[in-house]
Structure formats: structure tokens, C-alpha cells
Design a protein around this motif. Sequence first.
Motif, PDB file in Angstrom:
ATOM      1  N   ARG B  27       0.865  -1.194  -0.059  1.00  0.00           N
ATOM      2  CA  ARG B  27       0.014   0.057  -0.069  1.00  0.00           C
ATOM      3  C   ARG B  27       0.927   1.434  -0.077  1.00  0.00           C
ATOM      4  N   THR B  79      13.559  -1.154  12.444  1.00  0.00           N
ATOM      5  CA  THR B  79      12.288  -1.227  13.103  1.00  0.00           C
ATOM      6  C   THR B  79      11.497  -2.324  13.400  1.00  0.00           C
ATOM      7  N   HIS B 111     -10.335   7.612  -3.468  1.00  0.00           N
ATOM      8  CA  HIS B 111     -11.310   7.049  -2.194  1.00  0.00           C
ATOM      9  C   HIS B 111     -11.600   8.170  -1.553  1.00  0.00           C
ATOM     10  N   ALA B 113     -11.724   8.531   1.731  1.00  0.00           N
ATOM     11  CA  ALA B 113     -10.627   8.927   2.685  1.00  0.00           C
ATOM     12  C   ALA B 113      -9.647   9.952   2.223  1.00  0.00           C
ATOM     13  N   ARG B 158      -0.970   4.761   2.902  1.00  0.00           N
ATOM     14  CA  ARG B 158      -0.235   3.704   3.572  1.00  0.00           C
ATOM     15  C   ARG B 158      -0.678   3.698   4.917  1.00  0.00           C
ATOM     16  N   ASP B 159      -0.511   4.759   5.780  1.00  0.00           N
ATOM     17  CA  ASP B 159      -0.734   4.560   7.058  1.00  0.00           C
ATOM     18  C   ASP B 159      -2.136   4.299   7.328  1.00  0.00           C
ATOM     19  N   ALA B 160      -3.196   4.784   6.732  1.00  0.00           N
ATOM     20  CA  ALA B 160      -4.532   4.562   6.997  1.00  0.00           C
ATOM     21  C   ALA B 160      -5.052   3.149   6.529  1.00  0.00           C
ATOM     22  N   GLY B 161      -4.261   2.698   5.897  1.00  0.00           N
ATOM     23  CA  GLY B 161      -4.538   1.334   5.391  1.00  0.00           C
ATOM     24  C   GLY B 161      -5.628   1.121   4.199  1.00  0.00           C
ATOM     25  N   ILE B 162      -5.676   2.030   3.234  1.00  0.00           N
ATOM     26  CA  ILE B 162      -6.588   1.940   2.295  1.00  0.00           C
ATOM     27  C   ILE B 162      -6.617   0.606   1.513  1.00  0.00           C
ATOM     28  N   ARG B 163      -7.692   0.221   1.267  1.00  0.00           N
ATOM     29  CA  ARG B 163      -7.637  -1.283   0.477  1.00  0.00           C
ATOM     30  C   ARG B 163      -7.196  -1.074  -1.179  1.00  0.00           C
ATOM     31  N   ARG B 171     -20.977  -1.560  -4.519  1.00  0.00           N
ATOM     32  CA  ARG B 171     -20.424  -0.307  -3.803  1.00  0.00           C
ATOM     33  C   ARG B 171     -20.476   0.734  -4.856  1.00  0.00           C
ATOM     34  N   ARG B 175     -18.913   4.430  -5.196  1.00  0.00           N
ATOM     35  CA  ARG B 175     -17.407   4.526  -5.354  1.00  0.00           C
ATOM     36  C   ARG B 175     -16.835   4.924  -6.700  1.00  0.00           C
TER      37      ARG B 175
END
Lengths: 124, 386
Positions: B27, B79, B111, B113, B158-163, B171, B175
Motif C-alpha cells: 500500500r 524497526t 477513495h 478518505a 499507506r498509514d490509514a491502510g486503504i484497500r 458499492r 465509489r
Amino acid sequence: MRYTLLLHYPEASEEEIGREAIEAGMAAFRAYADSLDAAGVLRSAEVLQPSSASTTVRLRDGELAIQDGPFADTKEQLGGTFVVDVPDLDAALDWAGRAPSVSWGAVEVRPCAVRYIDGAWQPA
Amino acid sequence: MTPAEAVAAAARRSYGRLVAALAAPTRDLALAEDALSFAFQRALETWPRTGVPEQPEGWLLTVGRRRTLDVLRSAATRTAAPLEEADLARTEDPSDPFPDRLLALLFVCAHPAIDAGVRTPLMLQTVLGVEAKAIAAAFAVPAPAMAQRLVRAKRRIRDAGIRFEVPDRDRWADRLPPVLEAVYGAYAIGRAASDLRGEAVHLAALLADLVPDEPEVLGLAALVHLAAAREPDRAPLPLDEQDPATWDRALLDRGEVLLQRAAAFGRPGRFQLEAAIQSAHDARAVTGIVDREAVRRLYAALVRTAPTLGAQVAHAVAAARVDGPDAGLALLDVVEGAERFQPFWAARAALLVDAGRTGEARAAAERAAALTDEPAALARLAALVR
């Protein structure tokens, strides 16, 4: 990925909205938690007492300042948290959209960064 | 074809597909773009010695995947982030153009978001490989600001984890429209910045290839082709004043085919209507005349479907062409919120001139002039009320 669903909504007492509405809300949250659990994605769920029971602590000039009331005095308050473990944001948003309180408040969906497990901080 | 040409051709053909395939497991679009440019660099160094591989895309993908793993591994030693090596190392049939991955990337860029203002720039960069500098110029923002916006959006994905998957068809009602909006945004920007015009056509055509069974997708592609065919010069004239001989016949033909395919579904929508309006003007190249009544009806339908300010003003002008300036002015009178919308005042000035109300026309032209700094538009306004 782990997400915390932060449920923000205006607080309402039983006197304000009536016993029936409170009970209907509790039943809806019971069903919501049940379906999260049945799907195997629920990690924790807590509904908080009203912010009138909250106490906020800050260290100021070397002294602890203890204040009655919540961190921010806003119309909508943090009312509960659900931690879910799902593949991605889209799945988390689907669950957030099913939270009973979306119709009277907002659900913030926040991904987890790190977790403290077995004596160490670990990536979520 | 020289190796360098082969690299350029693969980039033109498959940039977005390769980014999409590289980003899907992590992602991480920024990482995917870096890995891909590493792969292109490697190809430029290697192919002159080894010859161009039979499957250039497969070669690039493999090198990009290895690079991604290397970067993640060295980050992991710092990390202790877990690696999903199995997914990254999975071999894909290189002859399979993984169409779903690319479509998924378009859905990621648009998206809900992701901030609506950055969706079009994201598509231009990640799907077509347009540089942030060129996107910034087209959107009239400073290059560092645009670069920053793009970096933030990719980090958020990447951080929010979008599909990174194509949403289920049930949908799509929610969308797909933002995807169309973002592609339309590229077209709208491309009209002003001719450097991006080809990119907008490319993006719309690509979406129509990926989703050949949604009439509005085809309608949008038709619109973009038909409009692009008529704007070969940098300072586009109003449609009526253009010489059809300057129009790009090949683009027009492709647009007409797309529009017919869209219409065959019998489900009209905003983009199909806009394309049909373009198409009606298109007839002038063949017959020398425009069916003004048809144009008026199409604009009326467009205003019912998508009552944007632009559509309402164009509807008034189209009505004036059929029924005279007073009919157009009456329609302009009921438009709300157009105080700062330049085309509204320019249209009003022109219709007032036609109605013989010169004093009012002058006032409207002044308001229109105050809302633009385009020399061509200013010259037209000056000529109007001279």
C-alpha cells in the motif's frame, strides 16, 4: 491492521431522552458488539461514563494540575472505544458505519501505530 | 527499437499497471514509484548489454519487487517491521496485464478518505507518471506545495491502510462517481494546460478499457476525446468560431464510437449528455450546421441531471440561439450563486448586446472583465461592447 473506533457523540442523560431510548441504545450496542465478536474482529470494547465523571491531569511548572471535567469542553464527547483487527481501512469503515452511534454522533477510525506486548513496544 | 526506446515504450504502456502491482502488497505508493524508477534505471543499464527481454513489463516488475524487498528489509532491521515476503515475491504471469490492479489503484486515488482536491493529481502521478512539477503548473500552485500534497496523500494511503482492491460492484454507485470526477478533473485541467491534455485523454481511455460496461465511464471517455479533438491550439476559441478543418478527426471518431457504445446501454447520465452536446457541434465538420434545438434540449437535460453553474449558463446561451436573447436572459436571471462566475457575466453581456440593451451590457462586460486576466477573453469582451 488494528483500528480503534472512537465514538464521539453528544451526551444525553436518561432524564433528557427517557428510559426507553437508553435501553434501545444499550440493546443496539449489545447487538453491535455481538456481531463484531461473531466476525472474529473484536479486540476490546468499552463504553465510558459521561464526561461529567472525567478528571484531567496536566503537569504545569513542575506541579500536577488536576481539573474536573474532560480534556476538551465540546458538545460531542468521547463516549466509547472499540478496537478491531481487520484487513484494511475499508473494512474498518464498514464496521464504523454500523456502530449505533453514527446516527447521533461521529465515529473516528484511527489506525494503531505500536502496541506494548510482552514487555516491549511492537508494530501493530 | 533501441533499448532506451523500449524502456520509454514500456513506461508509456504500463507505468500505472506496474506502480499498481508494486504498491498492492505494501500500500506504499511512494515506495512503489521509487522501486519502479530503480527498475527503469536498471533496464537502461542492462538492456543494451543483454538485449530487450521478451516480456519487458515482467522484467521490470521482478526488478521492482526485488528492490521493494531490499528497501523493506533494510528498514526492517531498524524497526523490526514484519515483512510479507510471500506476497511480494509471488510471481505473476507477466503476460497478464493485471487489469484489476490498475483499476484498484484508480479507486484508491479517488477513495472517500482522500481529500477530493488531491485525487486528480494523485492519478496523474501514480497512473501516468506525470511529474509533480508539471501537475503543479497545471493546477497553478507552487511546485513544492503540490509535491507536499502528493507526499501527504500517499503517506495517508499507506498509514490509514486503504484497500488496494476493486470494490464490489454493489458499492460502485458510491465509489465510481469520485473516480469519474477525478478523471474529469484531469480533463478540466487539461483544457487550461495543454501539456496535460493528452494525459487526460489517456486516463479516460484507460478507464474505458478497464470498465467497458458502465455507460457513464464510456460517456466520460467520449466527452474527453470529443473536446480534446477541438482544442488543438493553446487559446481555444468559442466552439462556433472554430474552423472544423483544425479539428482532430481521429480523436473525434474515437469519441463518437465511445458515445454510441455508451448510448446503447440506454442509461443516460451527466457525462453522456455533455459528450452528446460536443457531438452535436461535431456535426458542423460534416454538414456545416449545428442542430441548435438539439443542443438546447441536451443542455436542458444536463441542467436537470447536474445543475452546475457552467451547465446553467450554457443552457441559457443555447436557448438564446433558438428563441432569441430574451429567452436566454430569462434563464440567466434564475441562476443563483454566479456573482463571481466569469462565464455567467460574459454570457450575460453578449445576450444583452443582442437584446440591444447596451448600457446594461457594458456593466456586465465590466464585471466579466474583472473576473479574468486571460488576454483572449478580455479582447472578446472589449470587442463585444465597443
